[in-house]
Design an enzyme around this catalytic site. Structure first.
Site, mmCIF file in Angstrom:
data_model
loop_
_atom_site.group_PDB
_atom_site.id
_atom_site.type_symbol
_atom_site.label_atom_id
_atom_site.label_comp_id
_atom_site.label_asym_id
_atom_site.label_seq_id
_atom_site.Cartn_x
_atom_site.Cartn_y
_atom_site.Cartn_z
ATOM 1 N N CYS A 186 0.819 -1.207 0.000
ATOM 2 C CA CYS A 186 0.000 0.000 0.000
ATOM 3 C C CYS A 186 0.857 1.264 0.000
ATOM 4 O O CYS A 186 0.391 2.328 -0.415
ATOM 5 C CB CYS A 186 -0.946 0.010 1.202
ATOM 6 N N ASN A 187 2.105 1.161 0.462
ATOM 7 C CA ASN A 187 2.928 2.359 0.575
ATOM 8 C C ASN A 187 4.121 2.394 -0.375
ATOM 9 O O ASN A 187 4.870 3.367 -0.380
ATOM 10 C CB ASN A 187 3.453 2.509 2.009
ATOM 11 N N SER A 214 9.037 2.460 7.271
ATOM 12 C CA SER A 214 7.588 2.425 7.097
ATOM 13 C C SER A 214 6.940 3.743 7.484
ATOM 14 O O SER A 214 7.524 4.578 8.177
ATOM 15 C CB SER A 214 6.979 1.292 7.940
ATOM 16 N N ALA A 254 -11.764 -9.271 3.802
ATOM 17 C CA ALA A 254 -11.383 -10.306 4.768
ATOM 18 C C ALA A 254 -9.949 -10.770 4.569
ATOM 19 O O ALA A 254 -9.581 -11.872 4.962
ATOM 20 C CB ALA A 254 -12.336 -11.501 4.648
ATOM 21 N N GLY A 255 -9.124 -9.898 3.964
ATOM 22 C CA GLY A 255 -7.712 -10.227 3.756
ATOM 23 C C GLY A 255 -6.883 -9.913 4.983
ATOM 24 O O GLY A 255 -7.404 -9.748 6.090
#
Length: 433
Positions: free
Chosen positions: A50-51, A109, A190-191
């Protein structure tokens, strides 16, 4: 030979750029195989989260390799160079190695000490291994990185309280509502991120939680563990009618909830506020939903400001980990340097085995009445003699490979033992200092 990285992350690229330059799991597999067929790329691993979206590669030519990966980004995502240039960055050799160690331990992160990234690095590496797009260098480097990160999470305060983007989303909800035990929470997906959000909400006292997922069976399995409700995607709008918090966390390629879809539900809700935290990339919720009254919409980039009470302890641990990375870097360089001795050592071992086998064949011809046990004893003891004789020469070859005169010294070594060593490209990952 060089290790390079080309990619973008949450520091250089805004969310609307990152979500258009992300590899799905299937696309990453195809892309790695495609890259592996490029002459300039010897090994490669693609990490897409996602990043960040980053391509790691081993190449013979530094400039050519970097340009090859940049061109691949443009080709794969069908994007012009001018659009990509402000966000795409590259690193090589020591910078990449240090970055990988920092990345896997959560030091690079969005949230310091974030733990989910280690699993993502491991999965990317294992996928590349399965597809045979890694080789000697990346197999060794990634294994060292993963082992180091696991140890850092176990032995330092960086992992005392597991943090992740999902954790930050729940912390944001707690800041907005103060208490969660009386709130109706809907988790979209639901991951892994959805599961982490569910765990964190449950641990924060929330009891009224619903999982909405395209695959109902997956939602049911996850919900059962935490005594939550489960629904298929067809019931999303119904579930949102009385929801207080919505978390978007699917891996869908496009937005799931649009303003037009949500408008009737919004009208039915009246002035009841709804907190939406969209941590999916690409986003699950169309941004213009935030224009509606009483809707508080946050995306993944808004989580930077979430207060983290354990940040001080993790910063102290991060300093210790940075120091340890220096030792890991030196250890990896030492291993790389010994690679130049591998062909020489292999040739020496093969010649020794050949001599041993020829000698045994001569003995067996001259003493034909030997039984199986006697031949086995002879094989064992002659092999032991060979191994003992080779021990010091092999040690010398490895030590020599780490010196400034390695190439000349190993050539002399090969001449002394009469070895036929094939020419090969020198394994040299450059130290920037």
């Amino acid at each position: 030979m060089h290790i390079i990285k080309v990619g973008l992350n949450h520091r250089e690229a805004p969310l609307n750029v990152r979500e258009t330059l992300i590899f799905s799991e299937e696309a990453a597999c195809k892309a790695m195989v495609h890259l592996n067929n490029q002459q300039a790329v010897l090994e490669n691993v693609i990490l897409s989260t996602c990043n960040r979206t980053e391509i790691y590669a081993v190449v013979d030519q530094l400039s050519q390799g970097i340009e090859q990966l940049k061109a691949f980004f443009r080709y794969w995502f069908q994007i012009d160079e001018d659009q990509l240039k402000p966000y795409l960055h590259s690193q090589h050799d020591e910078e990449v190695i240090v970055h990988l160690f920092r990345l896997a331990t959560g030091l690079d992160s969005q949230i310091l000490g974030e733990t989910q990234i280690l699993g993502q690095v491991r999965d990317a590496f294992l996928t590349a291994q399965r597809l045979k797009t890694t080789g000697k260098l990346f197999n060794e480097l990634f294994k060292r990185v993963i082992t180091f990160a696991k140890r850092a999470h176990r032995d330092t305060a960086i992992g005392e309280q597991a943090v992740s983007i999902s954790y930050a989303a729940v912390e944001l909800a707690k800041k907005v509502f103060k208490r969660l035990d009386d709130k109706r929470i809907v988790i979209l997906g639901a991951g892994e991120m959805g599961e982490l959000a569910l765990q964190n909400f449950h641990g924060s006292g929330a009891t009224n939680i619903a999982i909405v997922n395209r695959n109902l069976e997956n939602a049911q399995q996850l919900a059962q563990t935490f005594n939550a409700a489960s629904f298929s995607m067809d019931h999303l709008l119904d579930v949102l009618t009385d929801a207080d918090i919505l978390i978007g966390s699917t891996a869908a390629p496009n937005a799931i909830l649009s303003k037009d879809m949500f408008q009737p539900v919004h009208n039915e809700r009246g002035k009841r506020p709804l907190l939406i935290v969209d941590i999916a990339i690409p986003r699950d919720i169309q941004p213009n939903i935030g224009e509606l009254d009483d809707i508080w919409l946050y995306d993944i980039d808004d989580l930077d400001d979430v207060v983290d009470q354990n940040l001080a302890a993790r910063k102290e641990a991060a300093q210790l980990i940075e120091q340890q990375i220096t030792h890991e870097l030196a250890s990896f360089y030492n291993w790389v340097q010994t690679l130049d001795a591998v062909p020489v050592i292999k040739a020496l071992q093969e010649k020794s085995i050949s001599i041993q086998e020829q000698t045994l064949e001569s003995i067996f011809r001259k003493i034909p009445d030997l039984n199986e046990r006697e031949m086995k004893v002879l094989r064992k003891h002659t092999k032991s003699i060979v191994n003992q004789l080779l021990k010091e020469p092999i040690k010398y070859a490895k030590t020599t490979a780490a010196t400034q005169t390695a190439e000349e010294s190993l050539a002399t070594f090969a001449d002394i033992f009469g070895l036929d060593v094939p020419k090969r490209s020198k394994q040299c990952i450059h130290n920037n200092h």
